[in-house]
Scaffold this active site. Structure first.
Site, PDB file in Angstrom:
ATOM      1  CG  HIS A 140      13.275 -16.180  18.258  1.00 10.76           C
ATOM      2  ND1 HIS A 140      13.243 -17.335  19.005  1.00 10.76           N
ATOM      3  CD2 HIS A 140      13.500 -15.161  19.139  1.00 10.76           C
ATOM      4  CE1 HIS A 140      13.440 -17.028  20.285  1.00 10.76           C
ATOM      5  NE2 HIS A 140      13.586 -15.718  20.396  1.00 10.76           N
ATOM      6  CG  HIS A 176      13.868 -25.235  14.330  1.00 10.81           C
ATOM      7  ND1 HIS A 176      14.925 -24.608  13.720  1.00 10.81           N
ATOM      8  CD2 HIS A 176      13.206 -24.268  15.017  1.00 10.81           C
ATOM      9  CE1 HIS A 176      14.920 -23.321  14.034  1.00 10.81           C
ATOM     10  NE2 HIS A 176      13.884 -23.079  14.821  1.00 10.81           N
ATOM     11  CG  HIS A 206      11.027 -20.488  22.115  1.00  7.97           C
ATOM     12  ND1 HIS A 206      12.261 -21.073  22.218  1.00  7.97           N
ATOM     13  CD2 HIS A 206      11.032 -19.794  20.932  1.00  7.97           C
ATOM     14  CE1 HIS A 206      12.990 -20.745  21.135  1.00  7.97           C
ATOM     15  NE2 HIS A 206      12.260 -19.972  20.351  1.00  7.97           N
ATOM     16  CG  ASP A 223      14.710 -19.110  13.642  1.00  6.54           C
ATOM     17  OD1 ASP A 223      14.485 -18.227  14.493  1.00  6.54           O
ATOM     18  OD2 ASP A 223      14.595 -20.324  13.888  1.00  6.54           O
ATOM     19  CG  HIS A 224      10.385 -18.961  13.783  1.00  2.00           C
ATOM     20  ND1 HIS A 224       9.774 -20.195  13.703  1.00  2.00           N
ATOM     21  CD2 HIS A 224      11.559 -19.180  14.431  1.00  2.00           C
ATOM     22  CE1 HIS A 224      10.537 -21.104  14.290  1.00  2.00           C
ATOM     23  NE2 HIS A 224      11.623 -20.522  14.742  1.00  2.00           N
ATOM     24  CG  ASP A 270      11.386 -22.320  17.520  1.00  2.00           C
ATOM     25  OD1 ASP A 270      11.084 -23.060  16.562  1.00  2.00           O
ATOM     26  OD2 ASP A 270      12.268 -21.440  17.457  1.00  2.00           O
ATOM     27  CG  HIS A 309       8.674 -17.569  18.116  1.00  2.00           C
ATOM     28  ND1 HIS A 309       8.469 -18.654  17.287  1.00  2.00           N
ATOM     29  CD2 HIS A 309      10.001 -17.573  18.396  1.00  2.00           C
ATOM     30  CE1 HIS A 309       9.618 -19.285  17.094  1.00  2.00           C
ATOM     31  NE2 HIS A 309      10.566 -18.635  17.744  1.00  2.00           N
TER      32      HIS A 309
HETATM   33 FE    FE Z   1      13.392 -21.106  15.689  1.00  2.00          FE
HETATM   34 ZN    ZN Z   2      12.583 -19.352  18.232  1.00  2.00          ZN
END
Ligand code: FE
Ligand code: ZN
Length: 259
Positions: free
Chosen positions: A55, A170, A111, A57-58, A132, A53
């Site tokens: 975001h 995570h 999400h 952090d990905h 996530d 996805h």
């Molecule tokens: Fe994340």
């Molecule tokens: Zn995320």
């Protein structure tokens, strides 16, 4: 032999690296440098990046990784994914470049609206990369979709074979277990899992992968038909919690405010 190894990045993210000693496929390149360093240390050629996805952090490492490695980048078609070359909607079956392994993309919105999960068949295991959406003993927050959507997505993942190994985005397991124990204080499998994960974390080891069998036994978000879970969700929310979807929504809202 195909190995799946974690590269811990940022605060608590995992980049998962699937490799056969020559080629490697990275899932969620949240940060470029640790990934490039690991590829070099293991003398691996990156043959694809799978993105769950949008975001940061990905996908935050995508552009820098793509600038260094000429590998295709797969990701949700309806999200902004840096350097994406192969848009996916979910439902596709691919052959991973280099590794020649079969990989199914599943649409798991909630999400985010385009969130994808990937089911990869290696000679050793069936591996689920769920970003996530599904966490060990928990699930992601519902940011873009609806509670009903997220519940449907988790149901899709729950229906995979119970030996499927679960690779989430995570390391949230201990805090998820703390919530799960409040929901189901009498679940013996949950108490045992908390002790096991505490030992792993104390030894500096990741708590992942888990298996779907473990998640079905201990993850409250996959146990919303269990009477004890419904009773707890009803007591906390004051809502009827008569269906799985209602119980899921009450549980997710409860966890959002849980400290
Ligand atoms: Fe994340
Ligand atoms: Zn995320």
């Amino acid at each position: 032999m195909v190995a799946i190894i974690p590269i811990p990045v940022l605060a608590d993210n995992f980049i998962w690296l699937i490799h056969d000693g020559r080629y490697a496929v990275a899932v969620d390149a949240g940060s470029a440098e640790p990934l490039l360093a690991r590829l070099e240390a293991l003398k691996l050629t990156l043959s694809a990046v799978l993105c769950t996805h949008h975001h940061a952090d990905h996908v935050g490492g995508n552009a820098a990784v793509a600038a260094r490695c000429p590998a295709p980048v797969y990701g949700p078609a309806n999200e902004t994914i840096p350097a994406r070359t192969v848009p996916l909607h979910g439902g596709e079956t691919l052959t991973l470049p280099g590794l020649a392994l079969s990989c199914r993309a599943l649409a798991v919105p909630g999400h985010t609206l385009g969130h994808l999960a990937y089911v990869v068949e290696t000679p050793e295991e069936t591996a689920l990369f769920c970003g996530d959406t599904l966490f060990a003993a928990g699930c992601g927050r519902v940011f873009e979709g609806t509670m009903a959507m997220m519940w449907a997505s988790l149901s899709t993942l729950r229906a995979l074979p119970e030996t499927t190994r679960v690779y989430s985005g995570h390391e949230y397991t201990l805090s998820n277990l703390r919530f799960a124990r409040v929901v189901e204080p009498d679940n013996a499998a949950l108490a045992a899992r908390e002790a096991a994960v505490q030992a792993l974390r104390a030894a500096g080891k990741p708590s992942l992968p888990s298996t779907l069998a473990e998640e079905r036994a201990t993850n409250p978000f996959l146990r919303v038909e269990v009477p004890a879970v419904q009773v707890a969700a009803r007591a906390h929310s004051g809502l009827p919690c008569e269906t799985a979807a209602e119980t899921f929504a009450a549980l997710r809202a409860w966890k959002d405010g849980f400290r």
